[in-house]
Write a protein that holds these residues in place. Structure first.
Motif: not given
Length: 424
Positions: A300, A305, A308, A370, A372
């Motif tokens: 991932l 990602k 995740d 990122y 995220q």
């Protein structure tokens, strides 16, 4: 992978002399029984050497399997014999001639019936005694049934292949040829367990005792455990060859499921008997679930990602911690088999370091690049392994030995003074 595989002990048995002084009348019968005794002793001696070649084990086991079947499988009558029995008397003969033909026919029928009579008696004439791999402090099982010896010996041959694999895995350096042989031995062991479970257990005179090695659920556990351990070898090879992280994750996930299924087969059994083995299966299930999430998290991260990825690696870390706790519980649990320390093994420690490195990298990149959000639950690991999955290698016991001729069976006779007690 030394000290990585739990192994239940070999089954022990009594010496069997096949004393036939009361039931033997001819040399042919004596010879085949002498060959059976020698084949059994040779196979038992080979169990003491897990470093022997699989070819040598195949030769010894097939010789025994072919000979022992003569005690409970009788060759079919020949077509010529059946035709003779189906012949109808003609009306042209005299009464005296018909009487002589009837006498001859009775003699032929009696001769043809001799093998069946021999088998019916020989199957239950000898007493066999076998310990069971999970029974600690319990007396061995004893049966007057030649098939009981045949099946227990077959299970021991399967166990030998698992111990042969463990012996090779215990080397300081495992070459590619060794890894292939470990993989082959575990698949062959699974095939042996499956053959005896599917095609022979049901023919025993008495139903299998629960938690014994002939218990179908125990054999199912052995089969699934062998498949899972063979896949461990595949995973180690895939990591060494630096295959795609998604492939390794898929393999590890399927291996975790195999260990879980193996454990499920023992859930309804006496935990004082199967508890230690179950702890081993549970720690391996948890370890490979952690392994799968770790590599999935790495895959991932490669797909950017990062949130995740962090979630997967976080759960992987928690599962590894749980696996370490299960290792300690396993060590302290009483029960049959060797006690191993997987959490102290190099393979385990290397994975622990790799997981920590990947987790730190994922958190660092998310913080710098990122940004995220880390989800509250991990994403579904929709990975279906398409390569490296293991099935048992099909195994079939050999046909009855050609040494069991009609002449050999004709040498069998029950004298009037046969004792009722069985010959151990």
């Amino acid at each position: 992978m030394a000290h990585w595989f739990h192994r239940n002990p070999f089954k022990a048995t009594n010496a069997q002399n096949f004393d036939i002084r009361k039931i033997s009348m001819k040399a042919d019968f004596n010879k085949v029984m002498s060959d059976l005794r020698a084949a059994r002793n040779a196979l038992l001696a080979l169990f003491n050497n897990p470093a022997a070649s699989p070819e040598k084990m195949d030769e010894a086991s097939m010789s025994y399997f072919a000979l022992i079947q003569g005690l409970f499988h009788v060759p079919q009558q020949s077509s010529s014999s059946q035709e003779q029995q189906q012949e109808k008397p003609t009306s042209s003969g005299t009464a005296e001639g018909d009487k002589e033909k009837d006498k001859d026919k009775d003699k032929k029928d009696k001769k043809e019936d001799a093998p069946a009579a021999a088998s019916a008696t020989l199957k239950t004439f000898f007493k066999f005694k076998w310990t069971q791999t999970l029974f600690v402090g319990k007396p061995p099982l004893v049966e007057d049934d030649a098939e009981f010896d045949f099946i227990n010996m077959g299970i021991n041959v399967a166990l030998w292949h698992t111990k042969h694999a463990a012996k090779l895995a215990a080397q300081a350096e495992i070459k590619m040829e060794d890894a292939k042989e470990i993989h082959t031995s575990l698949k062959k062991a699974a095939g042996l367990f499956k053959e005896f479970k599917d095609n022979h257990i049901g023919r025993l005179s008495n139903p299998p005792e629960k938690c014994s090695d002939m218990d179908p659920m125990v054999l199912e556990c052995y089969i699934m455990c062998c498949q899972a351990e063979a896949q461990e070898v595949t995973i180690a090879r895939a990591v060494e060859k630096k295959h795609k992280a998604s492939l390794i994750a898929g393999l590890a996930n399927e291996t975790s499921k195999y260990f879980q299924m193996a454990d499920d087969f023992l859930k309804s059994h006496d935990q004082s008997i199967v508890g230690k083995w179950r702890k081993y299966l549970q720690l391996k299930e948890t370890f490979y679930k952690s392994y799968a999430l770790c590599y999935y998290g790495g895959a991932l991260l490669a797909e950017e990602k990062c949130g995740d990825s962090i979630r997967c690696l976080q759960d992987s870390t928690e599962l590894l911690s749980k696996s370490s706790s299960l290792c300690k519980e396993y060590i302290s649990t009483k029960g049959a088999g060797s006690t191993i320390r997987p959490h102290e093994h190099e393979f385990y420690r290397n994975f622990e370091k790799d997981l920590h490195r990947k987790f730190e990298k994922s958190k660092s990149e998310n913080g710098f690049i990122y940004h995220q959000k880390v989800p509250p639950v991990p994403p579904n690991m929709n990975l279906q392994a398409t390569h490296g999955l293991v099935d048992p290698t099909p195994y079939s016991v050999p046909s009855i030995s050609e040494k069991w001729t009609s002449g050999a069976y004709a040498g069998f006779s029950i004298s009037k003074n046969v004792q009722s007690d069985k010959k151990v």
